[in-house]
Design an enzyme around this catalytic site. Sequence first.
Site, short mmCIF file in Angstrom:
data_model
loop_
_atom_site.label_atom_id
_atom_site.label_comp_id
_atom_site.label_asym_id
_atom_site.label_seq_id
_atom_site.Cartn_x
_atom_site.Cartn_y
_atom_site.Cartn_z
N VAL A 1 -5.32 -0.01 2.81
CA VAL A 1 -5.39 -1.47 2.68
C VAL A 1 -6.57 -1.86 1.79
O VAL A 1 -6.45 -2.72 0.91
CB VAL A 1 -5.51 -2.13 4.07
CG1 VAL A 1 -5.85 -3.62 3.93
CG2 VAL A 1 -4.21 -1.97 4.84
N SER B 1 -13.24 1.19 9.96
CA SER B 1 -12.46 1.25 8.73
C SER B 1 -13.03 0.34 7.65
O SER B 1 -13.47 -0.79 7.92
CB SER B 1 -11.01 0.85 9.00
OG SER B 1 -10.29 0.71 7.80
N LYS C 1 -6.26 10.24 0.71
CA LYS C 1 -6.10 8.95 1.36
C LYS C 1 -7.21 8.06 0.81
O LYS C 1 -8.38 8.22 1.15
CB LYS C 1 -6.21 9.11 2.87
CG LYS C 1 -5.93 7.85 3.66
CD LYS C 1 -6.05 8.11 5.16
CE LYS C 1 -5.83 6.84 5.95
NZ LYS C 1 -6.02 7.07 7.40
N ASP D 1 -17.39 4.84 13.60
CA ASP D 1 -16.15 4.96 12.83
C ASP D 1 -15.48 3.59 12.73
O ASP D 1 -14.78 3.14 13.65
CB ASP D 1 -15.22 5.97 13.50
CG ASP D 1 -14.07 6.39 12.57
OD1 ASP D 1 -13.89 5.74 11.53
OD2 ASP D 1 -13.36 7.36 12.91
N ASP E 1 -11.28 -1.14 5.65
CA ASP E 1 -10.37 -2.28 5.51
C ASP E 1 -11.06 -3.57 5.95
O ASP E 1 -10.84 -4.64 5.36
CB ASP E 1 -9.12 -2.09 6.38
CG ASP E 1 -8.23 -0.95 5.91
OD1 ASP E 1 -8.50 -0.40 4.84
OD2 ASP E 1 -7.25 -0.64 6.62
N LYS F 1 -3.75 -1.39 14.02
CA LYS F 1 -3.06 -0.23 14.62
C LYS F 1 -3.49 -0.10 16.08
O LYS F 1 -4.68 -0.11 16.40
CB LYS F 1 -3.37 1.04 13.84
CG LYS F 1 -2.78 1.05 12.44
CD LYS F 1 -3.05 2.39 11.75
CE LYS F 1 -2.41 2.42 10.36
NZ LYS F 1 -3.10 1.55 9.40
N GLU G 1 0.83 -1.20 0.00
CA GLU G 1 0.00 0.00 0.00
C GLU G 1 0.87 1.25 0.00
O GLU G 1 2.07 1.18 0.24
CB GLU G 1 -0.94 -0.01 1.19
CG GLU G 1 -0.25 -0.28 2.53
CD GLU G 1 -0.22 0.94 3.43
OE1 GLU G 1 -0.26 2.05 2.88
OE2 GLU G 1 -0.14 0.76 4.65
#
Length: 697
Positions: free
Chosen positions: A136, A170, A116, A168, A172, A189, A53
């Site tokens: 990702v 992601s 992004k 919220d 991904d 993360k 990525e």
Amino acid sequence: MHGIRLVDWAVRLQRRFNMPTIHRRSFAGRNSLIYGADVMTAQKNGSPIVALESTIITHGMPYPDNLNTALRVEDAVKKQGAIPATIGIIEGKVYIGLNKKQLEVLSKADPAKTIKCSRRDISTIVSHTLNGGTTVSATMLIAHIADIPIMATGGIGGVHRGAELTFDVSTDLTELGRTPVAVVCSGVKSILDIEKTLEYLETQGVPVVKIGETSDFPAFYCTKTLDEVKAPCRVFNAKEAADVMEAQRALGIGSGILFAVPIPDEHALDPAVMSTAIREALKKASDACITGKQVTPFLLKEINEITRGRSLEANIALVENNAKVAAEIAWSLCQRTSQGALNMAPSASARSITSRQKPVIVGAAVLDTVLQVKEPEISNDGGTYNGQTRRNCGGVGRNVAEALIKLGLANTRFISVVGDDEHGKTIIDSLGTGAETLKRLPDVNTAKFTVILNGKGECIFCISEIESFEAIVPELIRECRSHLEEASLLVLDANLPIDTMRYVLDVASEANVPVWYEPTDIQKAAKIFEVGRQWQNVLHFISPNLYELRVISRFFDIPVIKNTNWETEARLMAGKLSEHIPVIITTLGPQGVLVTRGASEHEPFYDKDGKLVVNSPIVSRLYSIEKSATESDEVINVSGCGDCLTAGVIYGIHRDLNESNCISIALKAAALSLKSFDTVPSTLKVLSINGKKSQLG
């Protein structure tokens, strides 16, 4: 650059996800998906590829840390024998395999003006010709379209803390639930809610697999979470991870796989320290009303400041390690799908050797200045010695090329670099038509060696000026690609830069051309094996001396036994090494030449179908040098002996001689070199072949 029109990309999407057909006129004239040259070569060749990525470049780190990290991560993939495909968007073009210049563009881009990019953003960025760093999710989608089954990153996005209020989560995670690409990372993360993220992945039906000795789920900067969350599944190594991927693919399960790899212990941070730093960073984000896509970059920056740079160092280390593991998995997966192409029956064929008669040598060209004293021994006492000076052309690759031409293989071609100077012209003149692939560069000085010989012709020490070797770059070799593809045999010397060697091996593998490796000296002897695993496809011959054989053996963890005679030591090492390399021709100085292979001395190296002859247990045979050839009063110069011997064997192979006759020619070529002031003597022309016999008396 080679591109695929956006319409073709759309058609692939339609086929994969059963979307409505998109008509061609909707996207006429738009080239939006572009493959890097190395990625295209790897796809044609069936070589392993790892997608990477690019948000780590555009939003994850400051310049120049982001660029240096991207290059290190790509190099980690290459060292494992795979091809990196960093994915990013520049001016609306989706690149699968960014080159260094393109990496620099994204690394220096203003993060505020660079998107992004997740799945939802791709079409907007492409249509508005913007720049984007792929997350990702976007990287997975594009990798899947490009038939790349695995990618590497630092850590995936997940469920943010407080997501029960903000929702919220992601993208991904949803991408992992619907796109069959494996993601190798150090978990989630650590700024996120790890336990909720694992719950969400379970809901999405995503296998979460820890790779390592324990089932502790890694927490990005830390090898485990503060409360020691466990992974649902565990495997020990890359091979077992590839087993999981293969099973998923065989079953037709359409989700991705998350492989969690802990950060190496030496770079890991303390979970308690990181927990405190994260809480402090989260408070700052809340106070500053940071939301949405800006949260993660803000938190990473704050944590780096709080930890005084330690978190950034850890981030770089874990990304590099994840790329390495992903490449190992990709290689293991590739071995399965290629149905044993990497077994010890190498894939490269010699069918064209006797028909094409075109060996191509890629290596060093040097102008040698030889200072030879008349006394048999010299000492470091500041004394003055009688002697003589001479100058001639040298360099291992150049020597082999000239010797082959003088032996009669006029189609030999030599690929290298010289300067646009008097020395470069001398080297070009020495090769005749063989120098048509020799590049003369105005901003490069021709490489030079000053060699000090004693009265026996033995080298005492050398002074080198070899900066020009670094100019033998892949871009230059690409200009000669057609010669590589048409070669009957490719000869590489160890003076080449690693990236160049890797490129040549990729071309050799794709074009099915066998390779001969000349180690050149002990400092570089194992370089071809450090490149990655590309050599396993095509490497048929190596020609080390005893010292170089020791270095190569250590690389393969083969014991080096020095408390015995040279011949016995070489037999033991070469016998073990033959499990990896089919033919080993070891020069033992005055003792002769040791040939190690799985065939008799009465058989040629290749059969009538062009396959390497391997039909019996591994045997090492010593061929002795005639005593008259090594008597001290006849030896003038030993510097070209090994190169002429190599050329003699290669010449014999092109004449379809059996092993014994090949070595006979080689020893005679070496003997002529010993008796000449020139590294490659003109008397080699005396050696000619009529049928299976040498005409030299």
